[in-house]
Design a protein around this motif. Structure first.
Motif, PDB file in Angstrom:
ATOM      1  N   ASP A   9      30.431  82.913  66.276  1.00 30.61           N
ATOM      2  CA  ASP A   9      31.864  83.183  65.683  1.00 30.61           C
ATOM      3  C   ASP A   9      32.254  84.692  66.207  1.00 30.61           C
ATOM      4  O   ASP A   9      31.837  85.826  65.526  1.00 30.61           O
ATOM      5  N   ALA A  12      35.075  86.732  63.945  1.00 32.87           N
ATOM      6  CA  ALA A  12      34.507  87.128  62.855  1.00 32.87           C
ATOM      7  C   ALA A  12      33.882  88.383  62.883  1.00 32.87           C
ATOM      8  O   ALA A  12      33.916  89.458  61.981  1.00 32.87           O
ATOM      9  N   GLU A  77      27.310  86.273  62.367  1.00 31.59           N
ATOM     10  CA  GLU A  77      28.246  85.709  63.145  1.00 31.59           C
ATOM     11  C   GLU A  77      27.965  85.513  64.568  1.00 31.59           C
ATOM     12  O   GLU A  77      28.497  84.379  65.223  1.00 31.59           O
TER      13      GLU A  77
END
Length: 103
Positions: A9, A12, A77
């Motif tokens: 991610d 993020a 992440e």
């Protein structure tokens, strides 16, 4: 049935490391590249003490918390498959510089 693989991610990670003061990445690409360097270090089996010392050296910082935050954000992440490996290597970390024995 196999468990699904966790995906990176990047958004993020970027929000968490570019909004928080202390890292001063010049741009998002540099921040992402550095996060993936951390993932590579963890994936190569570096001990947590080595990884945290590397981050502190790279940022000319002496703050374990600041370095640990960046490491945790990168692994959680960008390379979540390495979370268990990171936790195992950090299990006995007590902070401070790496000694001559590498611990």
């Amino acid at each position: 049935m196999t468990a699904p693989q966790a995906a990176a991610d990047e958004v993020a990670y970027l929000v968490n490391v570019t909004v928080r003061p202390g890292y001063q990445f010049p741009d998002a690409r540099t921040a992402l590249d550095y996060g993936y360097v951390i993932c590579d270090r963890v994936g190569q089996g570096n001990r947590y003490s080595e990884t945290i010392s590397g981050v502190k050296n790279d940022f000319a910082a002496d703050d374990d918390f600041q370095a640990a935050y960046l490491i945790n954000q990168a692994v959680n992440e960008l390379c979540p498959a390495l979370v268990w490996q990171l936790r195992q290597s950090a299990a006995h970390y007590t902070g401070g510089p790496v000694n001559e024995a590498g611990q």
